[in-house]
Design a protein around this motif. Structure first.
Motif, PDB file in Angstrom:
ATOM      1  N   UNK A   1       0.791  -1.133  -0.030  1.00  0.00           N
ATOM      2  CA  UNK A   1      -0.106  -0.030   0.032  1.00  0.00           C
ATOM      3  C   UNK A   1       0.864   1.025   0.065  1.00  0.00           C
ATOM      4  N   UNK A   2       1.874   1.133   0.680  1.00  0.00           N
ATOM      5  CA  UNK A   2       2.685   2.558   0.922  1.00  0.00           C
ATOM      6  C   UNK A   2       3.614   2.724  -0.528  1.00  0.00           C
ATOM      7  N   UNK A   3       3.938   1.635  -1.189  1.00  0.00           N
ATOM      8  CA  UNK A   3       4.836   1.600  -2.233  1.00  0.00           C
ATOM      9  C   UNK A   3       3.695   1.955  -3.496  1.00  0.00           C
ATOM     10  N   UNK A   4       2.461   1.853  -3.401  1.00  0.00           N
ATOM     11  CA  UNK A   4       1.500   2.190  -4.453  1.00  0.00           C
ATOM     12  C   UNK A   4       1.424   3.756  -4.314  1.00  0.00           C
ATOM     13  N   UNK A   5       1.355   4.266  -2.921  1.00  0.00           N
ATOM     14  CA  UNK A   5       0.896   5.791  -2.746  1.00  0.00           C
ATOM     15  C   UNK A   5       2.423   6.599  -3.447  1.00  0.00           C
ATOM     16  N   UNK A   6       3.567   5.956  -3.231  1.00  0.00           N
ATOM     17  CA  UNK A   6       4.787   6.550  -3.866  1.00  0.00           C
ATOM     18  C   UNK A   6       4.473   6.751  -5.260  1.00  0.00           C
ATOM     19  N   UNK A   7       4.036   5.651  -5.851  1.00  0.00           N
ATOM     20  CA  UNK A   7       4.015   5.352  -7.262  1.00  0.00           C
ATOM     21  C   UNK A   7       2.871   6.351  -7.688  1.00  0.00           C
ATOM     22  N   UNK A   8       2.050   6.559  -7.069  1.00  0.00           N
ATOM     23  CA  UNK A   8       0.650   7.395  -7.685  1.00  0.00           C
ATOM     24  C   UNK A   8       1.059   8.847  -7.100  1.00  0.00           C
ATOM     25  N   UNK A   9       2.163   9.074  -6.503  1.00  0.00           N
ATOM     26  CA  UNK A   9       2.510  10.502  -6.036  1.00  0.00           C
ATOM     27  C   UNK A   9       1.379  11.325  -5.271  1.00  0.00           C
ATOM     28  N   UNK A  10       1.142  10.439  -4.075  1.00  0.00           N
ATOM     29  CA  UNK A  10      -0.111  10.924  -3.284  1.00  0.00           C
ATOM     30  C   UNK A  10       0.716  11.078  -1.891  1.00  0.00           C
ATOM     31  N   UNK A  11       1.947  10.554  -1.643  1.00  0.00           N
ATOM     32  CA  UNK A  11       2.648  11.176  -0.463  1.00  0.00           C
ATOM     33  C   UNK A  11       3.089  12.496  -0.307  1.00  0.00           C
ATOM     34  N   UNK A  12       3.366  13.121   0.927  1.00  0.00           N
ATOM     35  CA  UNK A  12       3.869  14.417   0.980  1.00  0.00           C
ATOM     36  C   UNK A  12       5.070  14.077   1.493  1.00  0.00           C
ATOM     37  N   UNK A  13       6.246  14.879   0.672  1.00  0.00           N
ATOM     38  CA  UNK A  13       7.713  14.716   1.190  1.00  0.00           C
ATOM     39  C   UNK A  13       8.116  16.238   1.093  1.00  0.00           C
ATOM     40  N   UNK A  14       8.544  16.873   2.395  1.00  0.00           N
ATOM     41  CA  UNK A  14       8.853  18.078   2.083  1.00  0.00           C
ATOM     42  C   UNK A  14      10.285  18.233   2.931  1.00  0.00           C
ATOM     43  N   UNK A  15      11.182  18.889   2.351  1.00  0.00           N
ATOM     44  CA  UNK A  15      12.696  18.890   2.835  1.00  0.00           C
ATOM     45  C   UNK A  15      12.835  20.226   2.947  1.00  0.00           C
ATOM     46  N   UNK A  16      13.940  20.554   3.873  1.00  0.00           N
ATOM     47  CA  UNK A  16      14.452  21.816   4.054  1.00  0.00           C
ATOM     48  C   UNK A  16      16.166  21.853   3.600  1.00  0.00           C
ATOM     49  N   UNK A  17      16.498  22.626   2.801  1.00  0.00           N
ATOM     50  CA  UNK A  17      17.811  22.891   2.620  1.00  0.00           C
ATOM     51  C   UNK A  17      18.458  24.209   2.741  1.00  0.00           C
TER      52      UNK A  17
ATOM     53  N   UNK B   1      24.898  35.215   0.695  1.00  0.00           N
ATOM     54  CA  UNK B   1      25.292  33.916  -0.257  1.00  0.00           C
ATOM     55  C   UNK B   1      24.678  32.804  -0.252  1.00  0.00           C
ATOM     56  N   UNK B   2      23.790  32.688   0.377  1.00  0.00           N
ATOM     57  CA  UNK B   2      22.902  31.370   0.635  1.00  0.00           C
ATOM     58  C   UNK B   2      21.278  31.556   0.397  1.00  0.00           C
ATOM     59  N   UNK B   3      20.795  30.420   0.154  1.00  0.00           N
ATOM     60  CA  UNK B   3      19.384  30.408   0.497  1.00  0.00           C
ATOM     61  C   UNK B   3      18.648  29.457   1.255  1.00  0.00           C
ATOM     62  N   UNK B   4      17.622  29.602   1.947  1.00  0.00           N
ATOM     63  CA  UNK B   4      17.109  28.636   2.836  1.00  0.00           C
ATOM     64  C   UNK B   4      15.790  28.383   2.129  1.00  0.00           C
ATOM     65  N   UNK B   5      15.419  26.887   1.661  1.00  0.00           N
ATOM     66  CA  UNK B   5      14.578  26.539   0.791  1.00  0.00           C
ATOM     67  C   UNK B   5      13.744  25.560   1.221  1.00  0.00           C
ATOM     68  N   UNK B   6      12.424  25.480   1.037  1.00  0.00           N
ATOM     69  CA  UNK B   6      11.516  24.121   1.216  1.00  0.00           C
ATOM     70  C   UNK B   6      11.343  23.600  -0.304  1.00  0.00           C
ATOM     71  N   UNK B   7      11.700  22.093  -0.185  1.00  0.00           N
ATOM     72  CA  UNK B   7      11.419  21.666  -1.240  1.00  0.00           C
ATOM     73  C   UNK B   7      10.380  20.559  -1.347  1.00  0.00           C
ATOM     74  N   UNK B   8       9.315  20.226  -2.290  1.00  0.00           N
ATOM     75  CA  UNK B   8       8.382  19.560  -2.207  1.00  0.00           C
ATOM     76  C   UNK B   8       8.772  18.510  -3.312  1.00  0.00           C
ATOM     77  N   UNK B   9       8.547  17.041  -2.860  1.00  0.00           N
ATOM     78  CA  UNK B   9       9.192  16.072  -4.142  1.00  0.00           C
ATOM     79  C   UNK B   9       7.883  15.791  -4.939  1.00  0.00           C
ATOM     80  N   UNK B  10       7.970  15.894  -6.099  1.00  0.00           N
ATOM     81  CA  UNK B  10       6.936  15.233  -6.905  1.00  0.00           C
ATOM     82  C   UNK B  10       7.377  13.456  -7.444  1.00  0.00           C
ATOM     83  N   UNK B  11       8.395  13.704  -7.496  1.00  0.00           N
ATOM     84  CA  UNK B  11       9.213  11.916  -7.882  1.00  0.00           C
ATOM     85  C   UNK B  11      10.283  11.964  -6.848  1.00  0.00           C
ATOM     86  N   UNK B  12      11.001  10.699  -6.683  1.00  0.00           N
ATOM     87  CA  UNK B  12      11.777  10.418  -5.946  1.00  0.00           C
ATOM     88  C   UNK B  12      13.009   9.755  -6.356  1.00  0.00           C
ATOM     89  N   UNK B  13      13.397  10.627  -7.364  1.00  0.00           N
ATOM     90  CA  UNK B  13      14.963   9.974  -7.843  1.00  0.00           C
ATOM     91  C   UNK B  13      15.978  10.073  -7.012  1.00  0.00           C
TER      92      UNK B  13
END
Length: 303
Positions: free
Chosen positions: A155-171, A220-232
């Motif tokens: 079920x969790x793998x299917x959610x990743x494949x269907x792009x229904x999970x939320x994954x937000x990164x800070x960098x 000289x830097x930026x603080x960014x929020x990143x939302x993944x649509x894919x997970x390469x």
């Protein structure tokens, strides 16, 4: 699993064991030498010695040991468990911890720790990655979901494949990004010149999409929020290097002179998905680690 490669002009006269270490991800030279002695590596169909110097257009075939031959030991390693029930775990992985065993990293990994905690985890593919539905890099910190049984894994793998999970990164990235928000839509594949790296390419690549929002800028830097649509593999690191703003502390894709941090300044802060059994919407938050917080404070003081 097999790996094939044709030697280029730049690789001419390089030792076969040294070359394979650069071409194959997560492989140590000791492991390569052992496999050469065992006949797992052939050049132009012939067995060779570890000190063989490759020639232009030599064809290398490398047969990896089968996953079933690999035994993973459980280890009593502390885990930062954010959530757990009979189906699912959410773990906050520290920077510096490898997610799953690989040649050169047979112990001390997240999987070793998970096996001690759970004893039995499902392994759904040819790789030895029990319970893992997705992964984050060794030097990236943050949230990972783990399936505790085959039902949850599917079920969790299917959610990743269907792009229904939320994954937000800070960098934290180099340079001042001039846009408040944007999308990086660029395919990612293995770098043909360096097999340990990924790159933006249209050759043997997969689509990759990263949405970002600019949170804060400094000199000289930026603080960014990143939302993944894919997970390469290495997606955020590759995409931001591609647009000229590599992740701070990223020795593989970034700059030599960077911020004082042990590993890249990249953290998986938010993870959301539907519970595989109940369908309940779950959303978890892990604040950025202390070293990233300290860096931001220092950048604000200098601004």
């Amino acid at each position: 699993m097999t790996f094939s490669w044709t030697v280029t002009e730049e690789q001419h006269e390089e030792r076969i064991d040294r070359l394979l270490v650069t071409l194959v991800e997560d492989v140590s030279r000791t492991s390569v030498q052992r496999w050469i002695h065992d006949g797992a590596v052939k050049v132009n169909g012939q067995m060779i010695k570890p000190n063989y110097k490759v020639q232009i257009d030599d064809h290398i075939d490398f047969a990896f040991p089968k996953a079933s031959e690999t035994v993973i030991e459980s280890e009593d390693i502390p885990l930062d468990i954010v959530y757990e029930d009979e189906d699912v775990m959410v773990v906050n992985k520290p920077r510096g911890m490898v997610v799953h065993p690989a040649p050169g990293h047979r112990s001390g990994t997240l999987v070793n720790a998970l096996l001690y905690h759970c004893r039995h985890l499902p392994s759904m593919d040819e790789h030895v990655r029990p319970g893992l539905v997705h992964r984050i890099d060794k030097d990236t910190s943050g949230l990972l979901m783990v399936a505790k049984n085959e039902f949850a894994h599917a079920h969790l793998s299917a959610q990743l494949k269907d792009k229904t999970t939320e994954r937000l990164y800070k960098t934290i990235v180099h340079g001042v990004i001039p846009h408040a928000k944007g999308t990086i839509d660029a395919p990612i594949g293995r770098d043909q010149r360096d097999r340990q790296k990924m790159t933006v390419t249209h050759v043997n690549s997969k689509n990759a999409v990263t949405h970002f929002t600019l949170d804060e800028t400094f000199a000289h830097y930026s603080y960014v929020s990143c939302q993944l649509e894919t997970g390469r593999t290495h997606q955020i690191r590759v995409h931001f290097a591609y647009i000229g703003h590599p992740v701070a502390g990223d020795a593989k894709y970034g700059r030599k002179k960077t911020l004082p941090i042990d590993g890249q300044a990249l953290h998986a802060e938010i993870l959301g998905f539907s519970h595989p059994r109940t369908g309940e919407a779950l959303r978890f938050f892990a604040p950025i680690p202390e070293d990233m917080h300290t860096l931001l404070q220092q950048l604000r003081e200098k601004a």
